[in-house]
Design a protein around this motif. Sequence first.
Motif, PDB file in Angstrom:
ATOM      1  N   ASN A   1       0.997  -1.222   0.362  1.00 49.09           N
ATOM      2  CA  ASN A   1      -0.441   0.009   0.195  1.00 49.09           C
ATOM      3  C   ASN A   1       0.868   0.966   0.196  1.00 49.09           C
ATOM      4  O   ASN A   1       0.716   2.314   0.536  1.00 49.09           O
ATOM      5  CB  ASN A   1      -0.916   0.232   1.796  1.00 49.09           C
ATOM      6  N   GLY A   2       2.203   1.467  -0.359  1.00 51.47           N
ATOM      7  CA  GLY A   2       2.910   2.651  -1.280  1.00 51.47           C
ATOM      8  C   GLY A   2       3.386   2.682   0.905  1.00 51.47           C
ATOM      9  O   GLY A   2       4.300   4.176   1.003  1.00 51.47           O
ATOM     10  N   LYS A   3       3.903   1.991   1.172  1.00 49.41           N
ATOM     11  CA  LYS A   3       4.192   2.671   3.316  1.00 49.41           C
ATOM     12  C   LYS A   3       5.337   0.942   2.868  1.00 49.41           C
ATOM     13  O   LYS A   3       4.286   0.783   3.439  1.00 49.41           O
ATOM     14  CB  LYS A   3       3.169   3.049   3.732  1.00 49.41           C
ATOM     15  N   PHE A   4       6.046   1.614   3.791  1.00 44.78           N
ATOM     16  CA  PHE A   4       6.799   0.806   4.323  1.00 44.78           C
ATOM     17  C   PHE A   4       7.660   1.182   5.483  1.00 44.78           C
ATOM     18  O   PHE A   4       8.068   2.103   5.020  1.00 44.78           O
ATOM     19  CB  PHE A   4       7.766   0.206   2.923  1.00 44.78           C
ATOM     20  N   ASN A   5       8.660   0.210   6.913  1.00 46.02           N
ATOM     21  CA  ASN A   5       9.464   1.124   7.133  1.00 46.02           C
ATOM     22  C   ASN A   5      10.711   0.341   7.045  1.00 46.02           C
ATOM     23  O   ASN A   5      11.526  -0.434   6.109  1.00 46.02           O
ATOM     24  CB  ASN A   5       9.150  -0.265   8.398  1.00 46.02           C
ATOM     25  N   THR A   6      12.470   1.761   7.316  1.00 46.88           N
ATOM     26  CA  THR A   6      12.897   1.318   6.546  1.00 46.88           C
ATOM     27  C   THR A   6      13.924   0.916   6.953  1.00 46.88           C
ATOM     28  O   THR A   6      14.235  -0.733   6.038  1.00 46.88           O
ATOM     29  CB  THR A   6      13.638   2.565   7.415  1.00 46.88           C
ATOM     30  N   ASN A   7      13.880  -0.281   7.558  1.00 46.14           N
ATOM     31  CA  ASN A   7      14.253  -1.431   8.521  1.00 46.14           C
ATOM     32  C   ASN A   7      13.592  -2.544   8.034  1.00 46.14           C
ATOM     33  O   ASN A   7      14.763  -3.184   7.223  1.00 46.14           O
ATOM     34  CB  ASN A   7      14.144  -1.513  10.282  1.00 46.14           C
ATOM     35  N   ASN A   8      12.278  -2.832   7.686  1.00 49.00           N
ATOM     36  CA  ASN A   8      11.894  -3.394   6.818  1.00 49.00           C
ATOM     37  C   ASN A   8      12.559  -3.898   5.337  1.00 49.00           C
ATOM     38  O   ASN A   8      12.584  -4.941   4.224  1.00 49.00           O
ATOM     39  CB  ASN A   8      10.652  -3.976   7.118  1.00 49.00           C
TER      40      ASN A   8
ATOM     41  N   GLU B   1       9.616   9.040  -0.011  1.00 45.70           N
ATOM     42  CA  GLU B   1       9.462  10.318   0.800  1.00 45.70           C
ATOM     43  C   GLU B   1       9.856  10.059   2.543  1.00 45.70           C
ATOM     44  O   GLU B   1       9.093   8.848   2.577  1.00 45.70           O
ATOM     45  CB  GLU B   1       8.696  11.494   0.604  1.00 45.70           C
ATOM     46  N   TYR B   2      10.671  10.521   3.565  1.00 48.16           N
ATOM     47  CA  TYR B   2      10.861   9.637   4.864  1.00 48.16           C
ATOM     48  C   TYR B   2       9.202  10.322   5.105  1.00 48.16           C
ATOM     49  O   TYR B   2       8.451  11.730   5.349  1.00 48.16           O
ATOM     50  CB  TYR B   2      11.932  10.127   5.653  1.00 48.16           C
ATOM     51  N   TYR B   3       9.012   9.871   6.277  1.00 51.16           N
ATOM     52  CA  TYR B   3       7.715   9.939   7.518  1.00 51.16           C
ATOM     53  C   TYR B   3       8.072   9.298   8.769  1.00 51.16           C
ATOM     54  O   TYR B   3       8.846   8.329   8.658  1.00 51.16           O
ATOM     55  CB  TYR B   3       6.640  10.308   6.554  1.00 51.16           C
ATOM     56  N   SER B   4       7.539   9.906  10.033  1.00 52.43           N
ATOM     57  CA  SER B   4       7.675   9.328  11.072  1.00 52.43           C
ATOM     58  C   SER B   4       6.160   9.267  11.630  1.00 52.43           C
ATOM     59  O   SER B   4       5.256   9.720  11.761  1.00 52.43           O
ATOM     60  CB  SER B   4       8.635  10.453  11.567  1.00 52.43           C
ATOM     61  N   VAL B   5       6.322   7.506  12.445  1.00 49.76           N
ATOM     62  CA  VAL B   5       5.344   7.351  13.030  1.00 49.76           C
ATOM     63  C   VAL B   5       5.445   6.921  14.185  1.00 49.76           C
ATOM     64  O   VAL B   5       6.187   6.766  14.588  1.00 49.76           O
ATOM     65  CB  VAL B   5       4.526   5.770  12.830  1.00 49.76           C
ATOM     66  N   ASP B   6       4.725   7.624  15.015  1.00 44.11           N
ATOM     67  CA  ASP B   6       4.984   7.755  16.205  1.00 44.11           C
ATOM     68  C   ASP B   6       3.769   6.859  17.548  1.00 44.11           C
ATOM     69  O   ASP B   6       2.548   6.434  17.261  1.00 44.11           O
ATOM     70  CB  ASP B   6       4.541   9.104  17.849  1.00 44.11           C
ATOM     71  N   LEU B   7       4.727   5.458  17.800  1.00 48.02           N
ATOM     72  CA  LEU B   7       3.641   4.119  18.369  1.00 48.02           C
ATOM     73  C   LEU B   7       4.166   4.091  19.631  1.00 48.02           C
ATOM     74  O   LEU B   7       5.106   3.926  20.137  1.00 48.02           O
ATOM     75  CB  LEU B   7       4.495   3.184  17.629  1.00 48.02           C
ATOM     76  N   TYR B   8       3.726   4.055  20.432  1.00 48.28           N
ATOM     77  CA  TYR B   8       3.486   4.223  21.935  1.00 48.28           C
ATOM     78  C   TYR B   8       4.724   5.005  22.581  1.00 48.28           C
ATOM     79  O   TYR B   8       5.385   4.160  23.487  1.00 48.28           O
ATOM     80  CB  TYR B   8       3.370   2.718  22.481  1.00 48.28           C
TER      81      TYR B   8
ATOM     82  N   ASN C   1       7.343   5.838  20.877  1.00 47.91           N
ATOM     83  CA  ASN C   1       8.601   5.000  20.125  1.00 47.91           C
ATOM     84  C   ASN C   1       8.243   5.608  18.589  1.00 47.91           C
ATOM     85  O   ASN C   1       7.378   5.560  18.032  1.00 47.91           O
ATOM     86  CB  ASN C   1       8.870   3.720  19.841  1.00 47.91           C
ATOM     87  N   THR C   2       9.481   7.033  17.535  1.00 51.69           N
ATOM     88  CA  THR C   2       9.344   7.080  16.851  1.00 51.69           C
ATOM     89  C   THR C   2       9.674   6.223  15.784  1.00 51.69           C
ATOM     90  O   THR C   2      10.929   5.333  15.782  1.00 51.69           O
ATOM     91  CB  THR C   2       9.697   8.663  16.843  1.00 51.69           C
ATOM     92  N   GLU C   3       9.118   5.965  15.081  1.00 50.86           N
ATOM     93  CA  GLU C   3      10.029   5.456  13.766  1.00 50.86           C
ATOM     94  C   GLU C   3       9.299   5.742  12.366  1.00 50.86           C
ATOM     95  O   GLU C   3       9.226   6.687  12.160  1.00 50.86           O
ATOM     96  CB  GLU C   3       9.269   3.538  13.382  1.00 50.86           C
ATOM     97  N   PHE C   4      10.356   5.354  11.741  1.00 51.88           N
ATOM     98  CA  PHE C   4      10.551   6.235  10.303  1.00 51.88           C
ATOM     99  C   PHE C   4      10.244   4.496   9.329  1.00 51.88           C
ATOM    100  O   PHE C   4      11.471   3.904   9.473  1.00 51.88           O
ATOM    101  CB  PHE C   4      11.467   6.477   9.750  1.00 51.88           C
ATOM    102  N   HIS C   5       9.641   6.189   8.547  1.00 52.06           N
ATOM    103  CA  HIS C   5       8.738   5.052   7.489  1.00 52.06           C
ATOM    104  C   HIS C   5       9.252   5.199   6.256  1.00 52.06           C
ATOM    105  O   HIS C   5       9.547   6.947   5.652  1.00 52.06           O
ATOM    106  CB  HIS C   5       7.548   4.896   7.549  1.00 52.06           C
ATOM    107  N   ILE C   6       8.771   4.534   5.086  1.00 52.58           N
ATOM    108  CA  ILE C   6       9.102   5.503   3.582  1.00 52.58           C
ATOM    109  C   ILE C   6       7.760   5.058   3.177  1.00 52.58           C
ATOM    110  O   ILE C   6       7.377   4.380   3.116  1.00 52.58           O
ATOM    111  CB  ILE C   6      10.387   4.789   2.747  1.00 52.58           C
ATOM    112  N   ARG C   7       7.237   6.335   1.761  1.00 50.47           N
ATOM    113  CA  ARG C   7       6.441   6.079   1.317  1.00 50.47           C
ATOM    114  C   ARG C   7       6.026   6.373  -0.306  1.00 50.47           C
ATOM    115  O   ARG C   7       7.090   7.278  -0.351  1.00 50.47           O
ATOM    116  CB  ARG C   7       4.911   5.992   1.927  1.00 50.47           C
TER     117      ARG C   7
END
Length: 190
Positions: free
Chosen positions: A21-28, A58-65, A67-73
């Motif tokens: 769906n066009g989104k993904f975690n950078t580590n994954n 592009e990068y975007y960040s997600v705040d999960l509980y 913890n900030t995770e960096f994703h790309i979309r």
Amino acid sequence: MLNDREIEIADLLLKHMRNKNGKFNTNNTEEYLSEKGFDVREIRLVMSYLIKHYKLVEYYSVDLYGNTEFHIRITPEGNKAIKLGIAKYIKKKEKNYNKIAITISIFALSLTAIDPGIKLMNTVFSKSEIEKKDYNVNYRNYYTDSIIKQVLTNEAFVEQLKVTLIHDSIFLNRLNQKTIDKLTPAPNMH
């Protein structure tokens, strides 16, 4: 421009992201491409190109509980690249950069021609009435001299024209070298 291996990485990355769906975690993303046999440095280099140079992801960040995770979309431009094919898209993009460089160089050359043109105009068509009368009297006395011959015997004008032509040739050589450098594929980093 990306080499063939880097284009393959970019193609796999964008297709995999589209399936997610066009989104993904950078580590994954790095894990997925590492499993396909690509080096982490190569993956990061390609991601950098896709983000900064081509603006396909592009990068975007997600705040999960807390913890900030960096994703790309994928960006809208990235979706266009997927539909067209990443290799064709990059080739088309590089061609457009060359057109822009040529347009800029033509514009710059036009601008550099303005100053000598104004000096020529001021030499031929002097501003004050006294200068006009003196010019007309001198021209009538030496009617065999053409306007061009009179301008070209003006040493200051000729020197300024030489300097301008040297500057233009240096500018075009640098522009040509930068264009060649951009078209030269990056060396493989295996």
